[in-house]
Design a protein around this motif. Structure first.
Motif, short mmCIF file in Angstrom:
data_model
loop_
_atom_site.label_atom_id
_atom_site.label_comp_id
_atom_site.label_asym_id
_atom_site.label_seq_id
_atom_site.Cartn_x
_atom_site.Cartn_y
_atom_site.Cartn_z
N PRO A 131 0.82 -1.21 0.00
CA PRO A 131 0.00 0.00 0.00
C PRO A 131 0.86 1.27 0.00
O PRO A 131 1.99 1.28 0.49
N LEU A 132 0.29 2.32 -0.53
CA LEU A 132 0.88 3.65 -0.47
C LEU A 132 0.43 4.26 0.86
O LEU A 132 -0.77 4.30 1.14
N ILE A 133 1.38 4.71 1.67
CA ILE A 133 1.07 5.37 2.94
C ILE A 133 1.34 6.85 2.76
O ILE A 133 2.41 7.24 2.29
N ARG A 134 0.37 7.68 3.13
CA ARG A 134 0.51 9.13 2.96
C ARG A 134 -0.27 9.85 4.06
O ARG A 134 -1.09 9.25 4.76
N ASP A 135 -0.01 11.15 4.18
CA ASP A 135 -0.77 11.98 5.11
C ASP A 135 -2.21 12.08 4.65
O ASP A 135 -2.50 12.05 3.44
N ILE A 136 -3.10 12.21 5.60
CA ILE A 136 -4.51 12.39 5.28
C ILE A 136 -4.72 13.74 4.62
O ILE A 136 -4.00 14.70 4.89
N ALA A 137 -5.70 13.81 3.74
CA ALA A 137 -6.12 15.05 3.09
C ALA A 137 -7.60 15.27 3.42
O ALA A 137 -8.33 14.31 3.67
N PRO A 138 -8.05 16.52 3.43
CA PRO A 138 -9.47 16.77 3.73
C PRO A 138 -10.44 15.97 2.88
O PRO A 138 -11.50 15.56 3.37
N ASP A 139 -10.08 15.69 1.63
CA ASP A 139 -10.97 14.88 0.77
C ASP A 139 -11.12 13.45 1.29
O ASP A 139 -12.06 12.75 0.90
N ASP A 140 -10.20 13.02 2.15
CA ASP A 140 -10.25 11.66 2.69
C ASP A 140 -11.21 11.53 3.87
O ASP A 140 -11.58 10.42 4.24
N TYR A 141 -11.60 12.64 4.49
CA TYR A 141 -12.38 12.58 5.73
C TYR A 141 -13.64 11.72 5.61
O TYR A 141 -13.88 10.88 6.49
N PRO A 142 -14.46 11.86 4.57
CA PRO A 142 -15.67 11.02 4.50
C PRO A 142 -15.34 9.52 4.39
O PRO A 142 -16.04 8.69 4.98
N VAL A 143 -14.28 9.19 3.68
CA VAL A 143 -13.90 7.78 3.52
C VAL A 143 -13.37 7.24 4.85
O VAL A 143 -13.68 6.12 5.25
#
Length: 161
Positions: free
Chosen positions: A2-14
């Motif tokens: 998997p790709l591990i990255r910082d959360i982004a605001p677009d990720d919040y609902p998921v």
């Protein structure tokens, strides 16, 4: 892998949906609330999340045994049920350890969430090198030196080359 990255605001609902589907959410709109958060992606789909705090003074107020150096405390790790046993959690944990090391923390700590999957969570963390420290009671703390998590990752990386 998997790709591990910082959360982004677009990720919040998921992330909200993922936490709720694993019984780790609170049913409210997701907001990181000042925590460090990383997410795991597989083929463009978010399948894991980890919330943690660097430089945490974990457990002093609760009378828990204290590790003598700075700690990183993992609040939540969740992997989509359909993507478990695929290395997602094993990719999230070393990323947290790496960030802890870069921040000068030497120890990872967590309290596995209770509930129906508590035994599975404990087995996962134990397989990753974390052990119970302090008294064995409900809400017991688990942890290990950051260097041990990174050593296991290094061994796995070398074996995969």
């Amino acid at each position: 892998m998997p790709l591990i990255r910082d959360i982004a605001p677009d990720d919040y609902p998921v992330v909200e949906e993922l936490l709720n589907s694993t019984d780790l959410g609170d049913g409210m709109s997701y907001e990181p609330g000042g925590l460090d958060v990383v997410v795991a992606e597989l083929q463009g789909h978010l399948v894991g999340v980890a919330e943690f705090e660097l430089h945490c003074d974990f457990g002093h107020d609760e009378g828990r045994e204290a590790h003598p150096r700075e700690q990183t405390f993992i609040y939540t790790m969740a992997v989509a049920p359909t993507d478990r046993r695929g290395g997602v959690g094993q990719a999230l944990l070393p990323e947290i350890a790496l960030r802890a090391q870069e921040a000068g923390d030497t120890f990872l700590a967590l309290v596995p969430q209770d509930g129906a999957e508590e035994a599975g969570r404990q087995a996962f963390f134990q397989a990753c090198g974390l052990t119970l420290y302090g008294p064995d009671r409900p809400g017991a703390a688990w942890g290990c030196p950051v260097s041990e998590i990174l050593a296991v990752k290094g061994t796995a990386d070398a074996a995969g080359e």
